[in-house]
Design an enzyme around this catalytic site. Structure first.
Site, short mmCIF file in Angstrom:
data_model
loop_
_atom_site.label_atom_id
_atom_site.label_comp_id
_atom_site.label_asym_id
_atom_site.label_seq_id
_atom_site.Cartn_x
_atom_site.Cartn_y
_atom_site.Cartn_z
N TRP A 26 0.61 -1.34 0.00
CA TRP A 26 0.02 0.15 -0.08
C TRP A 26 0.86 1.07 -0.08
O TRP A 26 0.41 2.26 0.65
CB TRP A 26 -1.04 0.08 1.20
CG TRP A 26 -1.77 -1.17 1.15
CD1 TRP A 26 -2.13 -2.05 0.17
CD2 TRP A 26 -2.98 -1.55 2.11
NE1 TRP A 26 -3.13 -3.09 0.67
CE2 TRP A 26 -3.61 -2.67 1.95
CE3 TRP A 26 -3.18 -0.92 3.43
CZ2 TRP A 26 -4.72 -3.37 2.61
CZ3 TRP A 26 -4.35 -1.68 4.39
CH2 TRP A 26 -4.82 -2.61 3.72
N HIS A 27 1.88 1.39 -0.85
CA HIS A 27 2.77 2.27 -0.99
C HIS A 27 2.73 2.80 -2.44
O HIS A 27 3.75 2.64 -3.31
CB HIS A 27 4.34 1.96 -0.77
CG HIS A 27 4.72 1.42 0.54
ND1 HIS A 27 5.58 0.82 1.10
CD2 HIS A 27 3.80 1.78 1.64
CE1 HIS A 27 5.87 0.42 2.46
NE2 HIS A 27 4.25 1.01 2.77
#
Length: 512
Positions: free
Chosen positions: A450-451
Site C-alpha cells: 500500500w505504497h
C-alpha cells in the site's frame, strides 16, 4: 472558521490532508496574507482505541480508503484490499510510523531521468528542514524540524530484535547505526514518534498552525473535480456533509496520494483523451500518463509464534531492519521485523496463531520492475476506481523475491533467531528449498505494501509518460500542481512517508 466567515475566494486550495497536504497547507499559511483552504475527505483524528495503539501498530480499517485492487495486470482474477489513510495526516496517521528517508540513489535516479533539479544534494536540505532527529546531528540530519525522528536504544531492544541483529551478522550483514543513510546492513529502525506515540503530519504541522485565521480546514469533504476556466484551475468542487460545494481559488495543489490524485485528475478532464471521452468528461489536457505506471513495494511474509514470554502486548512493533544490495549494488531489498504483533489490527493472526502474539518477518522488494494502473470508472466520486497492481508481472521481480524469501528462511532458522521462535506458520523447508514450489508460493503469497506511486509522473515535457514538470506543475494547465507520491518517477528504496513530506517542503519553498 464558521462558514459565514469564510472567504468567497482562496489564494490556495490544497486537496488532501495527508503526508504531503497537511505539511504544504501549513507551510503556505505561514504567510499571513495568504488565504489557504485544506480539503480532506476523512475525519480529523483517530478515536480510541486506535489512538492508543502501540508504536508501529498500523490502523488498517475505519480510517482508510477501503478500496479493492486486482493483483494482476487486468481487472479480473485475484483481488485484495487496498487501503490508504483517510483522515488528517493521511497514511502518516495510520501507518507503521517508519521514518526512513528516500536514498541518494533514488533522487540521483530522478535527476538522470530528466529531472536535474532533483539530485540528492538538492533534496537533502528539505529533509533536514522537516526532521528533528534525536540521534544524529550535523550536515546530514535536521535538529529542529516538525517531525521527531527517534531510534530505539540497544538496551531497549526486545529479545526478538536482538536475535534478528545477531542472525543478520551471521549472514555477513554489517551493523549500521543510521539506516536512513542508505547503507547496506542491519540496525535500529527510525520512527516518527514522541513519547512512544506516532506523530503524524496533522500533529506536526497542522496543530501548531491551527490558530492562524488564514488557514481553514474542511474535513469530511471529498473533492470531485478541479474547476477550470480554459486551461487554468480556478477552484474545486467537493461533496461536503453530503452536499455539493465549490471553492474558488487562484491555485490548486492535489495532494490526494498515488491512488486518489489520478482519479481527481481524470474526473477533472486531465488524462488520456480517449479514456476521458469514454467517461463523458470534457478534455482539458490530454496526458496519457495519468493513472499509469502505478508502482508499489511488494513483499513476502513469514509468520511465526515466539516462545512463551519472549514477546509482550503493548511493546513497539518495529525496532530493527536490514537492507541488502542487488547484484548491481542498488540497495533493493528491505528486511523488516515486526515483533509483539497482536490480532487487534490484523485479524488474520487469530486464524493462524490462535490467541498468541506473533512475529512477522518480511522481505520487501524496494525497486520492483512491475507496474500497474489506476483509473476512474466513472465521472463522480461514487464510482469506484479500477486498480490493477500488476504484482510480479515481471519475471525478474519473481526471481528477486524468491531470493528474499530464502534469506528470510535463513534468518528465522538461524541459531540466534530460532532460539526465540516456537513455530513458523504456513511455510516449511520444502517450500523454500524446491525452486518450483517456492516460485508458486511467492506468486501466491506476495502482498502489496500500500505504497502507491508514479501515477502522475514527473518528467520532461517531451515524454508521453510525464504529467508534471520538475516544479509539480501539471502540463497543459495553469495554476494546478500535484504534490504527493504520484509524481515519483520511480519507486523509492524505502517507505514513502518522510519523502512525501519532503516534497511538500520543497513545493512550499517554490510557492512562497
Amino acid at each position: 472558521m464558521p462558514d459565514s466567515a469564510q472567504p468567497a475566494h482562496w489564494d490556495d486550495v490544497v486537496v488532501g490532508g495527508g503526508s504531503s497536504g497537511a505539511a504544504l497547507a501549513a507551510r503556505l499559511s505561514q504567510d499571513p496574507g495568504r488565504r489557504v483552504l485544506l480539503v480532506e475527505a476523512g475525519v480529523e483524528r483517530l478515536a480510541e482505541p486506535h489512538a492508543s495503539y502501540p508504536l508501529g501498530m498500523a490502523v488498517l480499517s475505519g480510517y482508510n480508503w477501503e478500496y479493492s485492487a486486482y493483483l494482476g495486470s487486468e481487472p479480473r482474477g485475484r483481488s485484495g484490499p487496498y487501503g490508504v489513510g483517510k483522515l488528517l495526516g493521511g497514511s502518516s496517521a495510520v501507518n507503521g510510523a517508519i521514518a526512513l528517508r528516500g536514498l541518494p540513489a533514488d533522487f540521483d535516479g530522478w535527476a538522470a531521468a530528466g529531472n536535474p533539479e532533483w539530485t540528492w544534494e538538492s533534496v537533502l536540505p528539505y529533509f533536514r528542514t522537516l526532521e528533528s532527529d534525536a540521534d544524529f546531528a550535523g550536515a546530514d540530519h535536521g535538529g529542529d524540524g516538525p517531525i521527531p525522528v527517534r531510534r530505539p536504544a540497544p538496551d531497549a531492544f526486545d529479545p526478538v530484535s536482538l536475535a534478528f541483529l545477531k542472525a543478520c551478522a551471521e549472514q555477513g550483514l554489517p551493523e549500521v547505526a543510521d539506516m536512513s543513510g542508505g547503507a547496506v546492513g542491519a540496525g535500529p529502525l527510525p520512527s516518527n514518534e514522541r513519547d512512544g506515540r506516532r506523530v503524524s503530519t496533522a500533529e506536526a504541522y497542522l496543530d501548531p498552525a491551527s490558530a492562524r485565521p488564514n488557514l481553514t480546514v474542511w474535513t469530511r469533504s471529498e473533492v470531485s473535480r478541479v474547476l477550470f476556466r480554459g486551461g487554468r484551475a480556478v477552484g474545486v468542487e467537493a461533496v461536503r456533509d453530503g452536499r455539493p460545494v465549490r471553492a474558488a481559488a487562484d491555485r490548486v495543489a492535489l495532494c490526494a496520494g498515488g491512488i486518489n490524485t489520478p482519479l481527481v485528475l481524470e474526473r477533472s478532464g486531465v488524462g488520456d483523451a480517449r479514456r476521458l471521452r469514454r467517461l463523458g468528461v470534457p478534455v482539458v489536457a490530454d496526458l496519457p500518463g495519468v493513472g499509469e505506471d502505478l508502482a508499489d513495494h511488494v513483499a513476502t511474509v513469514l509468520w511465526a509464534v515466539p516462545r512463551p514470554g519472549v514477546c509482550r502486548r503493548g511493546v513497539p512493533w518495529h525496532q530493527v531492519m536490514a537492507r541488502l544490495a542487488d547484484p548491481d549494488g542498488v540497495p533493493g531489498l528491505g528486511v523488516f521485523l515486526a515483533s509483539n504483533v497482536t490480532e487487534e489490527t490484523i485479524p488474520e493472526i487469530a486464524r493462524v496463531s490462535g490467541d498468541r502474539i506473533a512475529v512477522v518477518l518480511s522481505a520487501m522488494l524496494l525497486n520492483p520492475a512491475s507496474r500497474g494502473a489506476v483509473h476512474a470508472s466513472g465521472a463522480t466520486v461514487r464510482d469506484a476506481p479500477v486498480i490493477t497492481l500488476g504484482l510480479l508481472s515481471r519475471p525478474s521481480d519473481v526471481a528477486r523475491l524468491m531470493d528474499g524469501t530464502r534469506l528470510l528462511w535463513e534468518l528465522i532458522r538461524s541459531p540466534s533467531l530460532a532460539g526465540e521462535i516456537q513455530d513458523v506458520l504456513l511455510w516449511n523447508e520444502r517450500m523454500v528449498r524446491e525452486p518450483e514450489r517456492l516460485r508458486r508460493a511467492v506468486s501466491r503469497f506476495a502482498t502489496p505494501m500500500w505504497h502507491p506511486s508514479g501515477t502522475a509522473r514527473m518528467g520532461p515535457a517531451d515524454s508521453a509518460a510525464s504529467v508534471v514538470d520538475q516544479r509539480f506543475r501539471v502540463y497543459g494547465t495553469e495554476g494546478l500542481r500535484v504534490v504527493d507520491s504520484s509524481v515519483m518517477p520511480s519507486p523509492l528504496l524505502s517507505p514513502m512517508n518522510l519523502s512525501c513530506v519532503m516534497l511538500a517542503e520543497r513545493a512550499a519553498a517554490w510557492l512562497a
